[in-house]
Design a protein around this motif. Sequence first.
Motif, PDB file in Angstrom:
ATOM      1  N   ARG A 132       0.903  -1.193   0.052  1.00  0.00           N
ATOM      2  CA  ARG A 132      -0.063  -0.085   0.078  1.00  0.00           C
ATOM      3  C   ARG A 132       0.893   1.372  -0.018  1.00  0.00           C
ATOM      4  O   ARG A 132       0.735   2.199  -0.588  1.00  0.00           O
ATOM      5  CB  ARG A 132      -0.980   0.098   1.310  1.00  0.00           C
ATOM      6  CG  ARG A 132      -1.934   1.154   1.135  1.00  0.00           C
ATOM      7  CD  ARG A 132      -2.850   0.894  -0.006  1.00  0.00           C
ATOM      8  NE  ARG A 132      -3.859   0.052   0.111  1.00  0.00           N
ATOM      9  CZ  ARG A 132      -4.944  -0.231  -0.658  1.00  0.00           C
ATOM     10  NH1 ARG A 132      -5.119   0.543  -1.754  1.00  0.00           N
ATOM     11  NH2 ARG A 132      -5.726  -1.093  -0.473  1.00  0.00           N
ATOM     12  N   ARG A 148      -7.094  12.526  -4.443  1.00  0.00           N
ATOM     13  CA  ARG A 148      -7.102  11.498  -5.908  1.00  0.00           C
ATOM     14  C   ARG A 148      -6.562  10.220  -5.350  1.00  0.00           C
ATOM     15  O   ARG A 148      -6.960   9.220  -5.993  1.00  0.00           O
ATOM     16  CB  ARG A 148      -6.440  12.144  -6.718  1.00  0.00           C
ATOM     17  CG  ARG A 148      -7.021  13.745  -7.503  1.00  0.00           C
ATOM     18  CD  ARG A 148      -8.707  13.502  -7.544  1.00  0.00           C
ATOM     19  NE  ARG A 148      -9.100  12.486  -8.142  1.00  0.00           N
ATOM     20  CZ  ARG A 148     -10.166  12.045  -8.244  1.00  0.00           C
ATOM     21  NH1 ARG A 148     -11.244  12.457  -7.483  1.00  0.00           N
ATOM     22  NH2 ARG A 148     -10.749  11.166  -9.082  1.00  0.00           N
ATOM     23  N   GLY A 150      -6.533   8.820  -2.445  1.00  0.00           N
ATOM     24  CA  GLY A 150      -7.489   7.987  -1.777  1.00  0.00           C
ATOM     25  C   GLY A 150      -8.274   7.382  -2.610  1.00  0.00           C
ATOM     26  O   GLY A 150      -8.809   6.289  -2.541  1.00  0.00           O
ATOM     27  N   HIS A 151      -9.079   8.180  -3.475  1.00  0.00           N
ATOM     28  CA  HIS A 151     -10.188   7.853  -4.497  1.00  0.00           C
ATOM     29  C   HIS A 151      -9.569   6.458  -5.328  1.00  0.00           C
ATOM     30  O   HIS A 151     -10.378   5.675  -5.498  1.00  0.00           O
ATOM     31  CB  HIS A 151     -10.486   8.994  -5.354  1.00  0.00           C
ATOM     32  CG  HIS A 151     -11.538   8.657  -6.329  1.00  0.00           C
ATOM     33  ND1 HIS A 151     -12.839   8.447  -6.090  1.00  0.00           N
ATOM     34  CD2 HIS A 151     -11.578   8.274  -7.746  1.00  0.00           C
ATOM     35  CE1 HIS A 151     -13.536   7.971  -6.931  1.00  0.00           C
ATOM     36  NE2 HIS A 151     -12.708   8.013  -8.189  1.00  0.00           N
ATOM     37  N   GLN A 152      -8.405   6.758  -5.814  1.00  0.00           N
ATOM     38  CA  GLN A 152      -7.569   5.665  -6.734  1.00  0.00           C
ATOM     39  C   GLN A 152      -7.659   4.313  -6.028  1.00  0.00           C
ATOM     40  O   GLN A 152      -7.909   3.264  -6.549  1.00  0.00           O
ATOM     41  CB  GLN A 152      -6.397   6.145  -7.160  1.00  0.00           C
ATOM     42  CG  GLN A 152      -6.191   7.008  -8.365  1.00  0.00           C
ATOM     43  CD  GLN A 152      -6.556   6.036  -9.654  1.00  0.00           C
ATOM     44  OE1 GLN A 152      -7.623   6.518 -10.103  1.00  0.00           O
ATOM     45  NE2 GLN A 152      -5.811   5.365 -10.243  1.00  0.00           N
ATOM     46  N   LEU A 153      -7.272   4.471  -4.795  1.00  0.00           N
ATOM     47  CA  LEU A 153      -6.942   3.017  -3.911  1.00  0.00           C
ATOM     48  C   LEU A 153      -8.114   3.014  -3.111  1.00  0.00           C
ATOM     49  O   LEU A 153      -8.185   1.816  -2.253  1.00  0.00           O
ATOM     50  CB  LEU A 153      -5.686   3.335  -3.088  1.00  0.00           C
ATOM     51  CG  LEU A 153      -4.295   3.633  -3.838  1.00  0.00           C
ATOM     52  CD1 LEU A 153      -3.308   4.184  -2.495  1.00  0.00           C
ATOM     53  CD2 LEU A 153      -4.071   2.547  -4.676  1.00  0.00           C
ATOM     54  N   ASN A 154      -9.221   3.623  -2.881  1.00  0.00           N
ATOM     55  CA  ASN A 154     -10.315   3.252  -2.449  1.00  0.00           C
ATOM     56  C   ASN A 154     -10.212   3.350  -0.935  1.00  0.00           C
ATOM     57  O   ASN A 154     -10.503   2.407  -0.059  1.00  0.00           O
ATOM     58  CB  ASN A 154     -10.973   2.238  -2.898  1.00  0.00           C
ATOM     59  CG  ASN A 154     -12.435   2.413  -2.293  1.00  0.00           C
ATOM     60  OD1 ASN A 154     -13.111   3.053  -2.098  1.00  0.00           O
ATOM     61  ND2 ASN A 154     -13.148   0.778  -2.498  1.00  0.00           N
ATOM     62  N   ILE A 155      -9.464   4.242  -0.175  1.00  0.00           N
ATOM     63  CA  ILE A 155      -9.036   4.490   0.981  1.00  0.00           C
ATOM     64  C   ILE A 155      -9.384   5.780   1.495  1.00  0.00           C
ATOM     65  O   ILE A 155      -9.438   6.702   0.710  1.00  0.00           O
ATOM     66  CB  ILE A 155      -7.772   4.303   1.313  1.00  0.00           C
ATOM     67  CG1 ILE A 155      -6.449   5.041   0.664  1.00  0.00           C
ATOM     68  CG2 ILE A 155      -7.403   2.601   1.126  1.00  0.00           C
ATOM     69  CD1 ILE A 155      -5.235   4.779   1.078  1.00  0.00           C
ATOM     70  N   SER A 156      -9.616   6.068   2.779  1.00  0.00           N
ATOM     71  CA  SER A 156      -9.934   7.277   3.263  1.00  0.00           C
ATOM     72  C   SER A 156      -8.616   8.242   3.208  1.00  0.00           C
ATOM     73  O   SER A 156      -7.471   8.001   3.283  1.00  0.00           O
ATOM     74  CB  SER A 156     -10.507   7.256   4.602  1.00  0.00           C
ATOM     75  OG  SER A 156      -9.567   6.801   5.578  1.00  0.00           O
TER      76      SER A 156
END
Length: 191
Positions: A132, A148, A150-156
């Motif tokens: 990660r 971005r 966070g959005h790409q990796l689907n994490i907060s």
Amino acid sequence: MTRTMTLPAPDEVALSPETTATACLDVDLEARILSCDAMARRFLELHPRYCRRDEAERLHIDPAAAFDAALWIASRQVAPDSTVLLPEVPASNGPVQINVLPFQPERVRIVVFWHNPDATFVSEQIPSLTARERAVLELAAAGLRRDRIGHQLNISLPTVDLHCRNLRRKLSALTMSEAVAVAARRNILSI
């Protein structure tokens, strides 16, 4: 604005990126060593003239007046500034460049770029990154902002910040831009 000062150096040597190492130390205003990474420990072991031991370990760089001025400039409360100390001619197995950077109140970060012929020690000092952390680092290197990533990796966003803090710590960097630069220099990035 960064100030540049030239330091005297004894002899000339050709340097290659493969044998140039980076050492990071944090010092106080009296040049007492507060913390340092493994490469800095190695540098001080191989170059004891840069470390004075009295009641505490102190970093010693000649000329002392230039180094003291750089410490003072970097630690000012108002408008602290960076200083780059360069030898007139790079010395064999010695510092190629010394950066004196503002860090925290009463604390200055010293980054020493030095000629280290022991390439195996340098390669052993590459930090282990989690999958990660590596993904966050590669996205940061691609120019993505924290949100971005966070959005790409689907994490907060707090999780992105946690990974960024860990990356900065492992790579001895003050910012993510510096962490990306260090990772690129150490060939950690796959992009």
